[in-house]
Design an enzyme around this catalytic site. Sequence first.
Site, PDB file in Angstrom:
ATOM      1  N   THR A  72       0.753  -1.098   0.225  1.00 24.46           N
ATOM      2  CA  THR A  72       0.082   0.071  -0.051  1.00 24.46           C
ATOM      3  C   THR A  72       0.821   1.208  -0.108  1.00 24.46           C
ATOM      4  O   THR A  72       0.739   2.236  -0.695  1.00 24.46           O
ATOM      5  CB  THR A  72      -0.887   0.095   1.274  1.00 24.46           C
ATOM      6  OG1 THR A  72      -1.725  -1.261   1.250  1.00 24.46           O
ATOM      7  CG2 THR A  72      -1.923   1.316   1.383  1.00 24.46           C
ATOM      8  N   ASN A 150      -5.684  -9.341  -7.826  1.00 28.88           N
ATOM      9  CA  ASN A 150      -5.853  -9.908  -6.876  1.00 28.88           C
ATOM     10  C   ASN A 150      -6.878 -10.902  -6.635  1.00 28.88           C
ATOM     11  O   ASN A 150      -6.880 -11.773  -5.926  1.00 28.88           O
ATOM     12  CB  ASN A 150      -5.827  -8.781  -5.582  1.00 28.88           C
ATOM     13  CG  ASN A 150      -6.505  -7.901  -5.446  1.00 28.88           C
ATOM     14  OD1 ASN A 150      -6.435  -7.047  -6.524  1.00 28.88           O
ATOM     15  ND2 ASN A 150      -7.476  -7.504  -4.729  1.00 28.88           N
ATOM     16  N   CYS A 324     -18.772  -8.684   3.603  1.00 30.42           N
ATOM     17  CA  CYS A 324     -18.180  -8.578   4.963  1.00 30.42           C
ATOM     18  C   CYS A 324     -16.953  -9.093   5.155  1.00 30.42           C
ATOM     19  O   CYS A 324     -16.076  -8.547   5.989  1.00 30.42           O
ATOM     20  CB  CYS A 324     -19.197  -8.851   6.083  1.00 30.42           C
ATOM     21  SG  CYS A 324     -20.742  -8.433   5.553  1.00 30.42           S
TER      22      CYS A 324
HETATM   23  N1  PLP Z   1      -2.241  -4.317  -4.467  1.00 28.47           N
HETATM   24  C1  PLP Z   1      -2.596  -5.424  -4.504  1.00 28.47           C
HETATM   25  C2  PLP Z   1      -2.826  -5.851  -5.725  1.00 28.47           C
HETATM   26  C3  PLP Z   1      -2.756  -6.311  -3.493  1.00 28.47           C
HETATM   27  O1  PLP Z   1      -3.408  -7.455  -3.611  1.00 28.47           O
HETATM   28  C4  PLP Z   1      -2.537  -5.990  -2.324  1.00 28.47           C
HETATM   29  C5  PLP Z   1      -2.865  -6.574  -0.931  1.00 28.47           C
HETATM   30  O2  PLP Z   1      -3.727  -7.468  -0.935  1.00 28.47           O
HETATM   31  C6  PLP Z   1      -1.801  -4.550  -1.960  1.00 28.47           C
HETATM   32  C7  PLP Z   1      -1.857  -3.867  -2.958  1.00 28.47           C
HETATM   33  C8  PLP Z   1      -1.557  -3.938  -0.493  1.00 28.47           C
HETATM   34  O3  PLP Z   1      -0.174  -4.523  -0.126  1.00 28.47           O
HETATM   35  P1  PLP Z   1       0.118  -4.662   1.326  1.00 28.47           P
HETATM   36  O4  PLP Z   1      -0.960  -5.596   2.046  1.00 28.47           O
HETATM   37  O5  PLP Z   1       1.392  -4.923   1.578  1.00 28.47           O
HETATM   38  O6  PLP Z   1      -0.181  -3.130   1.714  1.00 28.47           O
END
Ligand code: PLP
Length: 389
Positions: A72, A150, A324
């Site tokens: 993030t 994801n 949820c």
């Molecule tokens: N971007 C994607 C595509 C993700 O799947 C995730 C986490 O699920 C993140 C960003 C965020 O990563 P972090 O949990 O290390 O902050």
Amino acid sequence: MNAIYLDNNATTRTSPEVLQEMLPFFSDLYGNPSSMHTFGGQLHRKIEQSREMVASLIGALPEEIIFTGCGTESDNTALMSAAESFPRRKHIITSRVEHPAVLNFCQHLAKKGWRLTYLPVNNLGQLDMNLLLKSIDEDTALVSIMYANNETGVIFPIKEISELLRERGILFHTDAVQAVGKLPIDLRTLPVDMLSLSGHKLHAPKGIGALYVRKGTRFSPYIIGGHQENGRRAGTENVASIIGLGKACQLAQQYQEEEMQYLSTLRDRLENGLLKCCPDVRVNGDVNNRLPNTTNVSFEYIEGEAILLRLNEYNVCASSGSACTSGSLEPSHVLRAMGVPFTAVHGSIRFSLSRYNTNEEIEKVIELMPPIIKELRQLSPFGRDKLSC
Ligand code: PLP
């Protein structure tokens, strides 16, 4: 009973090799890498070795890697850096199916006056490249498109996108949090400007990430303070986790090919078993172009949460695209953007595998599912006429 953990896109187990590598940095080697004395200063070299391992996995130069606190933070930093480095350009292009780490930061920028374009996807989760090109104007500061989704695992054409944007001189960031360690990435031949990754998605611990910034790219730090990371990300380094990330990248690089093969075979076995187990089951996303470990399956006319709760009774862990469980009250924005019908969005489950899953585990899940689906469909308010399972 050990958990059958099929939720590896949420997080992965820290591998024993990684943990082993990290342990001394919680005990004997606890110094501060910025210290003048050898006790602390020796850690600086360890960090640099780790940086080399991360760089090597993605074909980058070590100096192009900035360690961050998570995926993030890497995403936020990339977006903020582009916004600040091109202050006269007030337009950012992204897609509707990005992770909240990108989408919510874009909303934040929108409130501050940036204009956002959210590109749609088709029902396989693919982008329209023409629309992407049409959306670019002289005001565009950045395009940010994820490497792989994801929820569905769908892979975007990052090579094609990056080459088109390079020709037009537009900065390009990709959120590769789900791709790094699962797919071969070589930034020597991939003209991406910035790329985010996260340790806990590739068997390193939580709370460590990295941002790749191509040499020569304008960059503005997001976390400001000390001179760590060459002044590009302040804060005393999370040494143990940096070491862990390096080791995880080294292992991923070493075993990538066989792991991809292993995971896709296991995933396909699971998926075929589920598709055969009952009617009205569908796979979401482009099955020909997705991460080797991910399948997103909809069991129509039932709630994903209900399936998860029943699976949980057998200690089987997966996640749902409905609501949820993911901490939000909204059904998956990804599946909705793909136009997946309401009844299928609500009954969607993501299974995401790792190197630690076994054939026996997959067989067990295939065996458990039919009675669960049958029972839930009998209780379902959505489709009492569809209870043939
Ligand atoms: N971007 C994607 C595509 C993700 O799947 C995730 C986490 O699920 C993140 C960003 C965020 O990563 P972090 O949990 O290390 O902050």
